[in-house]
Each structure stands twice: as structure tokens, then as C-alpha cells.
Write a protein that holds these residues in place. Structure first.
Motif, PDB file in Angstrom:
ATOM      1  N   ALA A 236      24.950 -54.831 -36.567  1.00  0.00           N
ATOM      2  CA  ALA A 236      24.808 -54.018 -37.776  1.00  0.00           C
ATOM      3  C   ALA A 236      23.480 -54.289 -38.490  1.00  0.00           C
ATOM      4  CB  ALA A 236      25.993 -54.264 -38.709  1.00  0.00           C
ATOM      5  N   PRO A 237      23.076 -55.553 -38.717  1.00  0.00           N
ATOM      6  CA  PRO A 237      21.776 -55.778 -39.344  1.00  0.00           C
ATOM      7  C   PRO A 237      20.615 -55.148 -38.577  1.00  0.00           C
ATOM      8  CG  PRO A 237      23.077 -57.769 -39.458  1.00  0.00           C
ATOM      9  CD  PRO A 237      23.836 -56.824 -38.588  1.00  0.00           C
ATOM     10  N   TRP A 238      20.642 -55.232 -37.241  1.00  0.00           N
ATOM     11  CA  TRP A 238      19.587 -54.594 -36.451  1.00  0.00           C
ATOM     12  C   TRP A 238      19.582 -53.088 -36.679  1.00  0.00           C
ATOM     13  CZ3 TRP A 238      20.208 -50.880 -32.638  1.00  0.00           C
ATOM     14  CH2 TRP A 238      19.029 -50.514 -31.963  1.00  0.00           C
ATOM     15  N   LEU A 239      20.756 -52.469 -36.676  1.00  0.00           N
ATOM     16  CA  LEU A 239      20.844 -51.026 -36.909  1.00  0.00           C
ATOM     17  C   LEU A 239      20.326 -50.678 -38.294  1.00  0.00           C
ATOM     18  CD1 LEU A 239      21.830 -48.185 -36.062  1.00  0.00           C
ATOM     19  CD2 LEU A 239      24.048 -48.797 -37.067  1.00  0.00           C
ATOM     20  N   PHE A 240      20.737 -51.422 -39.305  1.00  0.00           N
ATOM     21  CA  PHE A 240      20.329 -51.116 -40.677  1.00  0.00           C
ATOM     22  C   PHE A 240      18.812 -51.174 -40.838  1.00  0.00           C
ATOM     23  CE2 PHE A 240      24.596 -53.174 -42.010  1.00  0.00           C
ATOM     24  CZ  PHE A 240      25.280 -52.027 -41.684  1.00  0.00           C
ATOM     25  N   VAL A 241      18.192 -52.196 -40.257  1.00  0.00           N
ATOM     26  CA  VAL A 241      16.736 -52.323 -40.348  1.00  0.00           C
ATOM     27  C   VAL A 241      16.056 -51.216 -39.550  1.00  0.00           C
ATOM     28  CG1 VAL A 241      14.769 -53.757 -39.655  1.00  0.00           C
ATOM     29  CG2 VAL A 241      16.731 -54.801 -40.818  1.00  0.00           C
ATOM     30  N   SER A 242      16.599 -50.888 -38.380  1.00  0.00           N
ATOM     31  CA  SER A 242      15.978 -49.898 -37.492  1.00  0.00           C
ATOM     32  C   SER A 242      15.948 -48.504 -38.102  1.00  0.00           C
ATOM     33  CB  SER A 242      16.718 -49.859 -36.151  1.00  0.00           C
ATOM     34  OG  SER A 242      16.628 -51.102 -35.487  1.00  0.00           O
TER      35      SER A 242
END
Length: 298
Positions: free
Chosen positions: A280-286
Motif C-alpha cells: 500500500a505505501p508503494w502504491l500511495f507514493v506511486s
């Protein structure tokens, strides 16, 4: 113990004189100490407030719940009997200590410690008190089970708050690969020491949460900051995917034979923990739903 249980039956019967008027209220309150509530609270903290507080809280909760399983197995105490009182919900594990009571103390107590406002500790105490009383009212625990859960929770919370800064300061300089190895090996070892379906669930989450968090810190650098609308949208999107992962893996992973099913349950919950701390953090930043930290903590 028999005398304490007899006294416990008297307490339960006294509380249940207010049934059914308070049944719905008690069932609602008891969910504050349940898995479903923590599946929402942890993402709120991790994605929308502070990821480090969220990670520490996740570790504390998984270790507390694991300790509760081990203690339940050691004492193997019965729950109240349906022949004596009304059983208004369903549980299958031994009675002592109350897991809902214990985990509500550690979760809301730790949050109170991090909030640091004058109202936070009384609010946490009130929630833990209400959860414990709801377990007695519902006929799921004797008062001694709840008291034991509260006391163990207080002890674990105090130990964690005292020890965590020192442990973290000592571990921080270690090579990243060492920290990742511990994040994987320690939960697997705890699962193998006490290999049942519940420990598979808890240690799976701990494995995914801890290892995912280390990878996220090194290569993603997610920040839980940003405007309120971003935080709200992160929570909605993140929980929606978490539920898909949680239910989807349950549907496709085998449930038999028992030994195989336990390892797939471990994997299933590792994916849940990994989504929360890394996916989720990777998706949010991306996609621009979260800023990056200026410098990732190593």
C-alpha cells in the motif's frame, strides 16, 4: 478455582439481568477488542498518522496476542457454561486470560502513550474497561479471565514502552540484511514453537509487517503526511485491497490437510501484513496519494 468460578457465575448472572436491552451495546463494544477492529485501526495509524508508530503498534499487538495464545494453552481454563448463564456470542479457545481485554489494553494504551494528551490515558482505560465488562456480560469470560487479561496487558504494555526505545537504538546500526533476516526468522520460529492456526495468523502478519516495513524504509520512503482528503482516500483504497487480499487468499489457499493449511494460513496473513507495510505505501507514493520522506530511516 471452583470457588472463583462460582463467584464469577454470580457476577455474570447479575450483569445479564439487563439482557436483552444491553445485548446490542455489549456486542458493539466487544468488537473494539477484536481482530476486525484492529484490521482497521492499524492501517489508520500506519497510512494516515505515522508509519513508525503503526509498525511498533503492529509488533506489540502481534506479540501480545501470541502471548495470550500460549498462556491460554498453559492454563486451559474453561469458559462459562451455557447450562448456567446465557452465552450471547461464540468463542472456542480457553477462557483465561481474556484476549479481548488484554489486547484492548495494549493497543489503546500504546496509542494513548503516543498521543500524549491528558485525555488519552483515561479514554484508553475506559475502552479497555468497557471491552472487559462486555466479555463478562456476553457470558464469554469469568471476571478472573478479564482481570487476568487486563493485568497481563498492562505488564506487556509497560515492558514494551520501557524496552522498545533501547532495543530500537541498538538494532538501528545493524546491517539491513541482518534486520531483514530477523524479521523473517523470528516470526517463523515463534510459529514453529507453537504451531496452530491462530499463531500462523499472528506470526504471518508479523512476518509480512516487519519485513515489508524494512523494505519500504529502504526503497519507498512513504510518508503518512498530506492533506486530510489524501489520508482518507489512502485508507479507503488501502483497506479495500486489504480485504480483497484477505478474502481472496482464503478462497484459493487449501484448507486441508491441517499441517499444510497452517503454512498457507501463515502465508496468507504474511501477504496481508506485507500489503499494509509495503504494498500500500508503494502504491500511495506511486500514484501521488502520499509524499515521500526527505530521508528514509535505515
Amino acid at each position: 478455582m471452583d470457588a472463583l468460578h462460582e463467584w464469577g457465575y454470580d457476577v455474570i448472572l447479575w450483569m445479564q439481568q439487563f439482557s436483552p436491552e444491553l445485548d446490542a451495546t455489549a456486542k458493539a463494544i466487544t468488537t473494539l477488542g477484536a481482530e476486525q477492529a484492529f484490521l482497521l485501526i492499524l492501517p489508520v495509524v500506519f497510512w494516515c498518522w505515522d508509519k513508525r508508530i503503526g509498525a511498533r503498534l503492529g509488533v506489540l499487538l502481534m506479540l501480545s496476542a501470541y502471548a495470550n495464545l500460549v498462556i491460554k494453552d498453559l492454563f486451559d481454563q474453561p469458559r462459562p457454561s451455557a447450562d448456567r448463564v446465557e452465552i450471547l456470542a461464540e468463542e472456542t479457545t480457553p477462557g483465561f486470560p481474556s484476549g479481548h481485554s488484554q489486547n484492548s489494553v495494549v493497543v489503546f494504551g500504546y496509542l494513548a502513550a503516543q498521543i500524549g494528551r491528558p485525555w488519552a490515558w483515561p479514554a484508553a482505560a475506559l475502552i479497555a474497561l468497557a471491552v472487559g465488562l462486555s466479555r463478562i456480560y456476553l457470558g464469554l469470560h469469568f471476571p478472573t479471565d478479564v482481570l487476568g487479561g487486563w493485568l497481563i496487558g498492562i505488564g506487556l504494555l509497560a515492558l514494551y514502552i520501557w524496552a522498545e526505545p533501547e532495543v530500537e537504538s541498538r538494532v538501528r546500526p545493524w546491517p539491513w540484511a541482518y534486520k531483514l533476516a530477523i524479521a523473517v526468522i523470528a516470526p517463523l520460529a515463534l510459529f514453529l514453537i507453537f504451531p496452530n492456526e491462530y499463531s500462523a495468523q499472528l506470526m504471518g502478519v508479523l512476518l509480512g509487517l516487519a519485513s515489508g516495513f524494512l523494505v519500504e524504509l529502504r526503497w519507498v520512503g512513504f510518508s503518512a503526511g498530506g492533506p486530510l482528503w489524501q489520508r482518507a482516500l489512502r485508507f479507503i483504497v488501502g483497506v479495500a485491497v486489504l480485504i480483497v487480499v484477505w478474502l481472496g487468499t482464503k478462497a484459493i489457499f487449501p484448507s486441508e490437510p491441517e499441517t499444510t493449511a497452517r503454512f498457507f494460513r501463515l502465508l496468507r496473513y504474511a501477504l496481508v501484513g506485507g500489503w499494509a507495510s509495503l504494498g500500500a505505501p508503494w502504491l500511495f507514493v506511486s500514484v501521488g496519494l502520499a509524499p515521500r520522506e526527505s530521508e528514509a530511516w535505515r
